[in-house]
Scaffold this motif. Structure first.
Motif, mmCIF file in Angstrom:
data_model
loop_
_atom_site.group_PDB
_atom_site.id
_atom_site.type_symbol
_atom_site.label_atom_id
_atom_site.label_comp_id
_atom_site.label_asym_id
_atom_site.label_seq_id
_atom_site.Cartn_x
_atom_site.Cartn_y
_atom_site.Cartn_z
ATOM 1 N N TYR A 173 0.898 -1.252 -0.101
ATOM 2 C CA TYR A 173 0.110 0.001 0.119
ATOM 3 C C TYR A 173 0.918 1.377 0.092
ATOM 4 O O TYR A 173 0.779 2.208 -0.742
ATOM 5 N N TYR A 174 1.787 1.106 1.076
ATOM 6 C CA TYR A 174 2.609 2.386 1.110
ATOM 7 C C TYR A 174 3.280 2.798 -0.169
ATOM 8 O O TYR A 174 3.362 3.732 -0.425
ATOM 9 N N GLU A 175 3.900 1.840 -0.885
ATOM 10 C CA GLU A 175 4.720 2.022 -1.949
ATOM 11 C C GLU A 175 3.925 2.503 -3.166
ATOM 12 O O GLU A 175 4.355 3.115 -3.834
ATOM 13 N N PHE A 176 2.914 1.796 -3.099
ATOM 14 C CA PHE A 176 1.956 1.970 -4.459
ATOM 15 C C PHE A 176 1.318 3.561 -4.448
ATOM 16 O O PHE A 176 1.587 4.112 -5.144
ATOM 17 N N ILE A 177 1.047 3.819 -3.264
ATOM 18 C CA ILE A 177 0.311 5.124 -2.922
ATOM 19 C C ILE A 177 1.518 6.263 -3.325
ATOM 20 O O ILE A 177 1.118 7.211 -3.708
ATOM 21 N N THR A 178 2.690 5.991 -2.515
ATOM 22 C CA THR A 178 3.663 7.000 -2.808
ATOM 23 C C THR A 178 4.051 7.142 -4.001
ATOM 24 O O THR A 178 4.256 8.260 -4.555
ATOM 25 N N ALA A 179 4.225 5.940 -4.991
ATOM 26 C CA ALA A 179 4.568 6.246 -6.264
ATOM 27 C C ALA A 179 3.644 6.785 -7.080
ATOM 28 O O ALA A 179 3.901 7.726 -8.004
ATOM 29 N N GLU A 180 2.245 6.610 -6.798
ATOM 30 C CA GLU A 180 1.325 7.358 -7.576
ATOM 31 C C GLU A 180 1.323 8.750 -7.379
ATOM 32 O O GLU A 180 1.188 9.527 -8.313
ATOM 33 N N LEU A 181 1.517 9.141 -5.966
ATOM 34 C CA LEU A 181 1.674 10.514 -5.834
ATOM 35 C C LEU A 181 2.534 11.521 -6.303
ATOM 36 O O LEU A 181 2.301 12.790 -6.732
ATOM 37 N N SER A 182 3.597 10.648 -7.104
ATOM 38 C CA SER A 182 4.526 11.536 -7.646
ATOM 39 C C SER A 182 4.196 11.746 -8.973
ATOM 40 O O SER A 182 4.960 12.429 -9.869
ATOM 41 N N LYS A 183 3.122 11.416 -9.586
ATOM 42 C CA LYS A 183 2.512 11.428 -11.010
ATOM 43 C C LYS A 183 1.831 12.783 -11.236
ATOM 44 O O LYS A 183 1.461 13.265 -10.292
ATOM 45 N N GLU A 184 1.904 13.121 -12.426
ATOM 46 C CA GLU A 184 1.249 14.335 -12.783
ATOM 47 C C GLU A 184 -0.560 14.029 -12.460
ATOM 48 O O GLU A 184 -0.995 15.130 -12.001
ATOM 49 N N ALA A 185 -0.888 12.963 -12.652
ATOM 50 C CA ALA A 185 -2.407 12.721 -12.551
ATOM 51 C C ALA A 185 -2.629 13.184 -11.005
ATOM 52 O O ALA A 185 -3.759 13.424 -10.685
ATOM 53 N N TYR A 186 -1.737 13.140 -10.033
ATOM 54 C CA TYR A 186 -1.942 13.082 -8.637
ATOM 55 C C TYR A 186 -1.602 14.749 -8.090
ATOM 56 O O TYR A 186 -1.706 14.971 -6.895
ATOM 57 N N LYS A 187 -1.328 15.391 -9.111
ATOM 58 C CA LYS A 187 -1.038 16.955 -8.620
ATOM 59 C C LYS A 187 -2.447 17.677 -8.232
ATOM 60 O O LYS A 187 -3.412 17.084 -8.749
ATOM 61 N N PRO A 188 -2.347 18.529 -7.226
ATOM 62 C CA PRO A 188 -3.650 19.071 -6.710
ATOM 63 C C PRO A 188 -4.560 19.371 -7.925
ATOM 64 O O PRO A 188 -5.637 19.172 -7.616
ATOM 65 N N ARG A 189 -3.976 20.343 -8.979
ATOM 66 C CA ARG A 189 -4.823 20.661 -9.960
ATOM 67 C C ARG A 189 -5.493 19.534 -10.656
ATOM 68 O O ARG A 189 -6.826 19.684 -11.171
ATOM 69 N N ALA A 190 -4.904 18.707 -10.955
ATOM 70 C CA ALA A 190 -5.374 17.644 -11.710
ATOM 71 C C ALA A 190 -6.270 16.858 -10.878
ATOM 72 O O ALA A 190 -7.453 16.538 -11.362
ATOM 73 N N LEU A 191 -6.009 16.858 -9.686
ATOM 74 C CA LEU A 191 -7.128 16.176 -8.853
ATOM 75 C C LEU A 191 -8.391 17.034 -8.755
ATOM 76 O O LEU A 191 -9.854 16.577 -8.626
ATOM 77 N N MET A 192 -8.409 18.414 -8.679
ATOM 78 C CA MET A 192 -9.405 19.103 -8.609
ATOM 79 C C MET A 192 -10.405 18.800 -9.921
ATOM 80 O O MET A 192 -11.609 18.873 -9.474
ATOM 81 N N ASP A 193 -9.596 18.714 -10.917
ATOM 82 C CA ASP A 193 -10.374 18.371 -12.202
ATOM 83 C C ASP A 193 -10.994 16.926 -12.087
ATOM 84 O O ASP A 193 -12.316 16.914 -12.172
ATOM 85 N N ARG A 194 -10.340 16.151 -11.702
ATOM 86 C CA ARG A 194 -10.710 14.693 -11.656
ATOM 87 C C ARG A 194 -11.942 14.569 -10.467
ATOM 88 O O ARG A 194 -12.747 13.935 -10.934
ATOM 89 N N PHE A 195 -11.743 15.339 -9.474
ATOM 90 C CA PHE A 195 -12.930 15.202 -8.474
ATOM 91 C C PHE A 195 -13.941 16.085 -8.886
ATOM 92 O O PHE A 195 -14.979 16.236 -7.939
ATOM 93 N N ASN A 196 -14.042 16.939 -9.921
ATOM 94 C CA ASN A 196 -15.182 17.511 -10.296
ATOM 95 C C ASN A 196 -15.389 18.750 -9.199
ATOM 96 O O ASN A 196 -16.631 18.998 -8.983
ATOM 97 N N ILE A 197 -14.382 19.009 -8.481
ATOM 98 C CA ILE A 197 -14.623 20.486 -7.344
ATOM 99 C C ILE A 197 -14.678 21.737 -8.329
ATOM 100 O O ILE A 197 -13.790 22.239 -9.023
#
Lengths: 473, 473, 473
Positions: free
Chosen positions: B139-163
């Motif tokens: 879990y730790y490693e997977f999440i941490t790796a994902e967090l370093s990607k473009e798709a997990y940047k705050p603005r990308a998440l804002m869009d993905r989350f439809n905020i």
């Protein structure tokens, strides 16, 4: 005559999908041994194993749930045979009393007493018709006859009821003679005492100074001195420990705690002993003593139970004529957040401290108790208590506590009763309601059925043993 | 290993007819944009769009819901890596911390944290096994790796989350530099600030006088003078308005308001600045300031949010070692009817005033808040808050508030969180529970299914925009 | 346009098994006569049997539930035609007012007002489309035309509504002329008065001394003297008895009672009459009077109703412009355990005393009221009141009260209304909710279906007659 209801699905929710999950969960715990870590049964029963008396002595005279309801509907306590302090006449014929009870059994519709009693009548005595005016005498005679048999002796019932362990409650000055009588018999491992020092801590009692003096006599300590008084209490705790006690119990009007200097303590203690303390000073002394007793719990490992919030003996006339515990105790609003702070400031983060909090004021479940227990390592929440030891009360407790405190900051069930025969019925209600609560979470996809199966065992058995330190010694 | 539960019908009621209506209603709102008008995300994230750090930094260290539960079960805050104020050592290895969290994930059964976290793990990261000891490191490693990607940047998440819009919360002395950094980027329309002046209004804080002095420096007003102090606050409000603020927020211990004369105000203010004010005077000053701030809201149109009732930093030892916001805030009984009267006497019928009331004391829902909001045109009720931002808490809120206040005196949902990744999960819980509540009314023939469809859109989206004035400017 | 919802299963629970039991129970009580032992209809209606006026006069102007909701959403009381005390202008066109009401009818979704109104529109007037902007004028004209017919005269409606008995409420100084006008007509047996002495007991009223003086004039007693004042009250009670009163009613801010010596009473009375009493002294006087009135109830057999806990006229501006009863009464926390003790110490065990307790503070149901009523023979619990006279409110009441007080310490339903046409709708809601509550107990195997059938008749009819002594004289 109507049959006693005792449907195998009783107390499960109407929804069939939920009921089915509840039923499955219940199958896994219904036969688990009973742990009864807090209650008021008489150790004499288990020490000497004498038969109980008649139906009236067993079911009416000691049960304040029963006679408070009858009294509220205009039936005099005298006619129910409740003994008067002042020597006034009361009904002496147990059959007449039983008939009154039977005539008014309909009043209990919808109450937990009705379910407990029906369960005892059917499951313990094998009766199948519901109690009513017509069958009152048959009931009385049948039950009374059964009670005289071997199979209805206390120890036989302990086995039949599958009670693994039961804790009684004794005052600090108690001789513990009945527990002593059990030593060496093996029963001392199944019947343990609990240390309840209200009589030597509550300076508002008329007998407080006399009790403290007696404490000195018993222990050989100078209990006119603050340090001697504390030493004497420590000594009594040790004696209770030797008779199995793993817990203490404190029935204060409020949850107030205090943290005074030694000099202040001595002065306050002196004033309390002198009989000149004000009500506020007596309250402060009780509060200081909760903190002192918490400190002693850290030393000797006993779990503290705090049961605050009852206005005792609210009915002056009933108290004057009949004394304490006559169904006239009324809950009051109870505050914990400020009240407990002095104790928590002093000991709240000590990993050796274990306090179980109870309440009669349901408004504090979600507002105060769950947040406190969901943070402080020393705090756990006791089950729904007294007036709330009921299907609806238990449901409110779980629904209001769980989201903030989780399930592992609770401690399983207490029957808290002197009605020995009802103990299986009471634990059964608790297990059914917990099954229902968990089944509901399963059907709403909040926990899995596997998790629920694991949790129901915790709630029915494991948590009580762990919280009261009953397994590891 | 067990699968994560995330059933499409989660939180809907067991009854199939009701569930079916809830499901239909939910289909109409589940994809509506998120309005987040009150919360505590960091504007820095949206201003600079840097990646988040590791799993432990994101899910454990900032989440007091998580570590309060762990702490309550005897796990030290040090071992969880919570930074100590006093420089004491704490665990530095995020993997070790994550393992402890995973080992104790079972404690969260039945809590909203568990549902929020599971939803994030599954819906945001695509994980399918429930977190446990065995898969902790995966879990730790997977999440941490994902967090370093473009798709997990705050603005990308804002869009993905439809905020559609999110409001942060800043103190009155905040430079608003991160909001300023967004200006011209378009993001300043999606990320707005909220004016929270507790630091310059709460004279019980050690830094109160210093804060007021700094307020003077920032604004160029003479803040040792009552009029200058108020002028400085007005100026700050204007600056916050320029960074999108449509609301203010007030986290007072109580809901007390006051209406003193100018001379009394100056004298009280002087005493508070001198550091000699009593606790009662500090409380009175806070109360007076709520009334002053209401007057300013009438002038500039900002919506007031009043969040009273927390005993902050109840655990002395934790506060001394670790500081504020460490899961040791405990709700207290909170009174509104008398407390708000001075403010309401002065401004309660002014059509320009908008106040949103919150509570941690559920007993006031039906007794005080619904009757107040069901009468005063300036009052609306905020959603179930903090400990009550949970399925059961939201249900209690709707069931206790609606019959007296109706639905149009409520303001939709607030996530009130700093846990950015959990925002969709939190709004989803609120939408599901509101669907459930309305579905229940439909099945009981209290409203029609058509009405429910219209109401659920109000509760999920429209009311928040309207109450916080987010649509019309 | 949408149809009015008025499903035959409305308010029954979703679960089909439970609903089916509820439906069966309801069939047995839906046509029972209505006993309305406490309310605020105008005796004039029944005395002279004049037609009611237009739809606006009947449904909006007197209904604070209606205009408080409209006001809370920013609609001025002036535009609703509420008469101003100070002579300020208000809307005079009933059609314009009705149109505003219709335009905002959606606000009432989920409130009891909506269910009561829909029931009246459909069941009393035969309308089938739900009120909305488009049909507002059709509604207005149709209702207003119907109201002018014979069939809509008060006595005809009494028969149509199957109201066996209704109690109005009059102040102690009331001439009772309308009740007198009914004497000999037979109607005086169906329309009785209730003695409400707040005007001569509440020394905080500006008109208190004048009222006490008028009391002296009416009775010929010297009401400047404590003994004369009490004698005058006794005399008035006797007059009310002659117009059918079996009950008194007391709307105090709190439940405080007192038991002072005669000398203290005289001194306190003098001070109250002088206008120099403090708020605390006025409160003490009200408390003493509750005890005095309980003593009188023992003498003359009238049942006391205590309705404490409203902060009356909370909105200063509305009170100044529009006067009392304008939807600005807000409940307050209310304590009973200590408050009632002086009265209970004096009279609580007297078998001749009957007190019915009400509350606006639902937190006392399980904590204080059920334990009190489940012990004291003189105490019974009134139904869920005012803001809690609603489906959810009634369910909370039953769920929180029954396990401790049972059902026989409750007194059936009160409609407590001045909205005459809504009386059947209100009793229907109460009967449906009680059916639902009992059906739930049946399906959970807590009571049998036979018992439920017997109990629902008690709750719908028998208990009210018995508690208010309406059958036996």
């Amino acid at each position: 005559m109507k049959p006693i209801l005792l449907h195998e699905d009783r107390l499960f929710p109407a929804d069939e999908a939920t009921r089915s999950v509840a039923r499955s969960l219940y199958q896994t715990v219904k036969d688990l041994p009973i742990i009864s870590p807090h209650g008021h049964t008489d150790p004499r029963w288990f020490a000497y194993d004498d038969n109980f008396g008649n139906a009236t002595e067993l079911f009416i005279l000691p049960d304040h749930y029963v006679f408070r309801m009858l009294y509220s509907q205009g039936i005099s306590l005298e006619s129910l045979g409740i003994r008067r302090w002042d020597g006034g006449a009361t009904e002496g014929d147990p059959k007449k009393i039983w008939q009154i009870f039977a005539d008014h059994y309909y009043l209990f519709a919808g109450t937990p007493s009705r379910m407990w009693l029906d369960t005892v009548f059917k499951n313990v005595f094998g009766l199948s018709d519901m109690l009513c005016s017509e069958n009152a005498m048959d009931y009385y005679e049948f039950i009374t006859a059964e009670l005289s048999k071997e199979a209805y002796k206390p120890r036989a019932l302990m086995d039949r009821f599958n009670i693994e362990l039961i804790a009684t409650t004794e005052g600090a000055l108690d001789t513990l003679e009945h527990h002593r009588a059990m030593q060496g018999s093996g029963w001392e491992k199944r019947v343990i005492t609990t240390f309840r020092p209200d009589d030597i801590v509550d300076a508002s009692r008329e007998d407080f100074a006399a009790n403290v003096a007696l404490l000195g006599e018993i222990t050989g300590e100078n209990t006119t001195d603050w340090a001697g008084y504390l030493a004497a209490i420590r000594q009594r705790r040790q004696t209770f420990r030797e008779h199995g006690a793993t817990a203490t119990d404190h029935g204060h009007p409020t949850a107030l705690t205090a943290d005074l200097s030694k000099a202040e303590c001595q002065a306050l203690f002196d004033k309390c002993l002198s009989g000149n303390a004000s009500a506020a000073e007596q309250e402060l002394f009780r509060g200081q003593m909760l903190t002192e007793l918490a400190g002693m719990s850290i030393e000797d490992g006993m779990v503290m139970q705090i049961h605050p919030g009852a206005f005792r003996n609210h009915n002056n006339d009933v108290f004057t004529k009949f004394g304490r515990d006559k169904g006239a105790d009324i809950p009051m609003q109870t505050e914990y957040v400020n009240a407990l702070k002095p104790l928590l400031d002093k000991y709240g983060n000590d990993p050796r401290l274990n306090i179980i909090l109870f309440t009669l004021d349901e408004t504090v479940y979600s507002r105060e108790l769950a947040p406190l227990a969901g943070h402080y390592p020393c705090l756990k929440l006791g089950p729904a208590w007294w007036f709330h030891d009921s299907p609806e009360g238990m449901l409110r407790y779980r629904h209001q506590v769980t989201e903030t405190a989780g399930l592992f900051n609770t401690v399983g069930f207490n029957d808290d009763t002197r009605a020995f025969l009802s103990i299986p019925a009471r634990h059964d209600v608790a297990r059914r309601i917990d099954c229902r609560f968990l089944a509901n979470m399963v059907v709403e996809h909040r926990i899995s059925e596997d998790e629920a199966a694991s949790l129901i065992k915790q709630l029915s058995y494991d948590l009580a043993k762990k919280a009261y330190k009953l397994g590891q010694e």
